[in-house]
Scaffold this motif. Structure first.
Motif, PDB file in Angstrom:
ATOM      1  N   ASN A   1      -8.989 -24.718 -58.129  1.00 43.45           N
ATOM      2  CA  ASN A   1     -10.061 -25.050 -56.984  1.00 43.45           C
ATOM      3  C   ASN A   1      -9.468 -26.185 -56.050  1.00 43.45           C
ATOM      4  N   ILE A   2      -9.829 -26.055 -54.893  1.00 44.29           N
ATOM      5  CA  ILE A   2      -9.436 -27.169 -53.606  1.00 44.29           C
ATOM      6  C   ILE A   2     -10.832 -27.325 -53.386  1.00 44.29           C
ATOM      7  N   LYS A   3     -11.237 -28.750 -53.220  1.00 46.80           N
ATOM      8  CA  LYS A   3     -12.626 -29.204 -52.817  1.00 46.80           C
ATOM      9  C   LYS A   3     -12.275 -30.217 -51.878  1.00 46.80           C
ATOM     10  N   PRO A   4     -12.883 -29.741 -50.437  1.00 46.63           N
ATOM     11  CA  PRO A   4     -12.631 -30.950 -49.432  1.00 46.63           C
ATOM     12  C   PRO A   4     -14.067 -31.579 -48.888  1.00 46.63           C
ATOM     13  N   ALA A   5     -13.642 -32.759 -48.343  1.00 48.63           N
ATOM     14  CA  ALA A   5     -14.847 -33.725 -47.873  1.00 48.63           C
ATOM     15  C   ALA A   5     -14.323 -34.392 -46.892  1.00 48.63           C
ATOM     16  N   VAL A   6     -15.159 -34.469 -45.734  1.00 47.64           N
ATOM     17  CA  VAL A   6     -14.747 -35.194 -44.619  1.00 47.64           C
ATOM     18  C   VAL A   6     -14.882 -36.814 -44.824  1.00 47.64           C
ATOM     19  N   GLU A   7     -13.659 -37.420 -44.298  1.00 48.43           N
ATOM     20  CA  GLU A   7     -13.558 -38.818 -44.914  1.00 48.43           C
ATOM     21  C   GLU A   7     -13.832 -39.598 -43.592  1.00 48.43           C
ATOM     22  N   ASP A   8     -13.363 -39.195 -42.331  1.00 48.72           N
ATOM     23  CA  ASP A   8     -13.757 -39.865 -41.054  1.00 48.72           C
ATOM     24  C   ASP A   8     -13.465 -38.719 -40.055  1.00 48.72           C
ATOM     25  N   TYR A   9     -14.163 -39.170 -38.855  1.00 44.60           N
ATOM     26  CA  TYR A   9     -14.003 -38.410 -37.704  1.00 44.60           C
ATOM     27  C   TYR A   9     -14.510 -38.964 -36.485  1.00 44.60           C
ATOM     28  N   GLY A  10     -13.791 -38.922 -35.256  1.00 45.27           N
ATOM     29  CA  GLY A  10     -14.165 -39.484 -34.268  1.00 45.27           C
ATOM     30  C   GLY A  10     -12.789 -39.201 -32.928  1.00 45.27           C
ATOM     31  N   ASP A  11     -13.042 -39.945 -31.859  1.00 39.89           N
ATOM     32  CA  ASP A  11     -12.158 -39.797 -30.761  1.00 39.89           C
ATOM     33  C   ASP A  11     -11.136 -41.091 -31.035  1.00 39.89           C
ATOM     34  N   ALA A  12      -9.814 -40.592 -30.759  1.00 43.60           N
ATOM     35  CA  ALA A  12      -8.417 -41.368 -30.734  1.00 43.60           C
ATOM     36  C   ALA A  12      -8.011 -41.416 -29.389  1.00 43.60           C
ATOM     37  N   LYS A  13      -7.011 -42.032 -29.406  1.00 42.24           N
ATOM     38  CA  LYS A  13      -6.172 -42.238 -27.983  1.00 42.24           C
ATOM     39  C   LYS A  13      -5.585 -40.923 -27.506  1.00 42.24           C
ATOM     40  N   THR A  14      -5.130 -39.940 -28.389  1.00 40.77           N
ATOM     41  CA  THR A  14      -4.660 -38.763 -28.020  1.00 40.77           C
ATOM     42  C   THR A  14      -5.788 -37.581 -28.318  1.00 40.77           C
ATOM     43  N   GLY A  15      -6.626 -37.650 -28.681  1.00 47.01           N
ATOM     44  CA  GLY A  15      -7.516 -36.615 -28.967  1.00 47.01           C
ATOM     45  C   GLY A  15      -8.634 -36.762 -29.991  1.00 47.01           C
ATOM     46  N   SER A  16      -9.217 -35.745 -30.706  1.00 41.84           N
ATOM     47  CA  SER A  16     -10.209 -36.034 -31.729  1.00 41.84           C
ATOM     48  C   SER A  16      -9.367 -36.123 -33.099  1.00 41.84           C
ATOM     49  N   ALA A  17      -9.496 -37.210 -33.699  1.00 44.88           N
ATOM     50  CA  ALA A  17      -8.973 -37.382 -34.842  1.00 44.88           C
ATOM     51  C   ALA A  17      -9.794 -37.193 -36.200  1.00 44.88           C
TER      52      ALA A  17
END
Length: 302
Positions: free
Chosen positions: A228-244
């Motif tokens: 099994n592979i279980k993901p979870a968002v750790e962080d998200y936001g705008d960066a200098k070259t796009g969405s990170a």
């Protein structure tokens, strides 16, 4: 009459009027004889006129002086501060108490006070006006604040608990707005990871995340299989070259009847292909944070 006879007559008069003559010298009498127009004569007794025979000039009347504003303007600093305090007491002034009677706010306040008292509203005070102003302020009733009204007008500052709740609410709102994009980016990553495992080490996930490809090769060499592979968002936001985005992914690695969970953090800039991709061990917090700093990530998740 001969000159010698006139001189004798004058000297005789002096003898007859010692009280007058004692106030005059012989030289003055001689001057009166030589220039009769320079003396006045009273009962035959000469008295020298001042200013060489010319009538004394009439005293010059002093010029009419205007209002004295200089005295107050140049008064000691405590006196000038007192004037501003008096104006404030009378609700005419709310500026700083800085002894500057030439400031626009102070002159406006003085002019308003003068206008209300029948003075010339010039914005400067004569000494008399200054005394009147200070006396009026000294007699003004002290304004006492109603504690209940003051409390109502000045709300109590929020407590730390209230501030924390407010912060959490703002973060939740910001995260809710970013959640759809963050989840979509993470799901796309997991799709590529599963495809790589299914293809037994082939696919874009390994091409883009070199550290993941190495980890997979080591896991396979240890005779473990990925479950099994279980993901979870750790962080998200705008960066200098796009969405990170950064995602924490837990892999179930099986070896016979034993199962071990291993954790990797994937970081990337959205795009096709992904930019600046990198994989870290979940224990490498410093490495993950450095990647975010290098990308100038402005989190909408935390």
């Amino acid at each position: 009459m001969a000159a010698s006879e006139m001189r004798g007559l004058l000297l005789g008069l002096i003898v007859l009027a010692p009280a007058v003559a004692s106030a005059q010298s012989a030289a003055e009498v001689e001057r009166c004889f030589q220039n009769p127009g320079s003396c006045s004569w009273n009962n035959g007794v000469p008295t020298p006129l001042p200013h060489g025979g010319q009538p004394a000039p009439a005293p010059v009347a002093s010029a009419t002086r205007g209002p004295d504003y200089t005295t107050v303007l140049q008064s000691p600093e405590p006196d000038r501060r007192k004037i501003q305090e008096s104006l404030r007491t009378l609700d005419k002034y709310n500026g700083p108490i800085d002894a500057n009677l030439g400031s626009e706010a102070t002159m406006k306040a003085i002019a308003e006070w003068q206008k209300g008292h029948g003075y010339n509203a010039v914005g400067k005070l004569t000494p008399t006006e200054a005394v009147t102003l200070n006396n009026e302020a000294a007699k003004a009733p002290i304004k006492r604040l109603d504690p209940s009204a003051q409390a109502a007008a000045t709300p109590a500052p929020p407590s730390n608990a209230d501030l924390l709740k407010s912060l959490q609410a703002r973060l939740a709102e910001r995260r809710k707005a970013a959640e759809p994009k963050a989840n979509a980016a993470t799901e796309a990553l997991v799709k590529d990871l599963k495809a790589y495992v299914t293809a037994d080490g082939k696919g874009v996930a390994g091409d883009q995340f070199a550290d993941f490809a190495k980890w997979y090769a080591d896991t396979k060499a240890a005779d473990r299989t990925i479950g099994n592979i279980k993901p979870a968002v750790e962080d998200y936001g705008d960066a200098k070259t796009g969405s990170a985005a950064t995602a924490e992914v837990r892999f179930e690695a099986r070896q016979g009847d034993q199962a071990v969970t291993q954790c990797l953090v994937f970081a990337w800039i959205e795009g096709t292909p992904r930019k600046n991709p990198q994989a870290f061990s979940c224990d490498d917090v410093a490495g993950v944070e450095k990647w975010k700093t290098d990308q100038a990530l402005k989190s909408a998740w935390r």
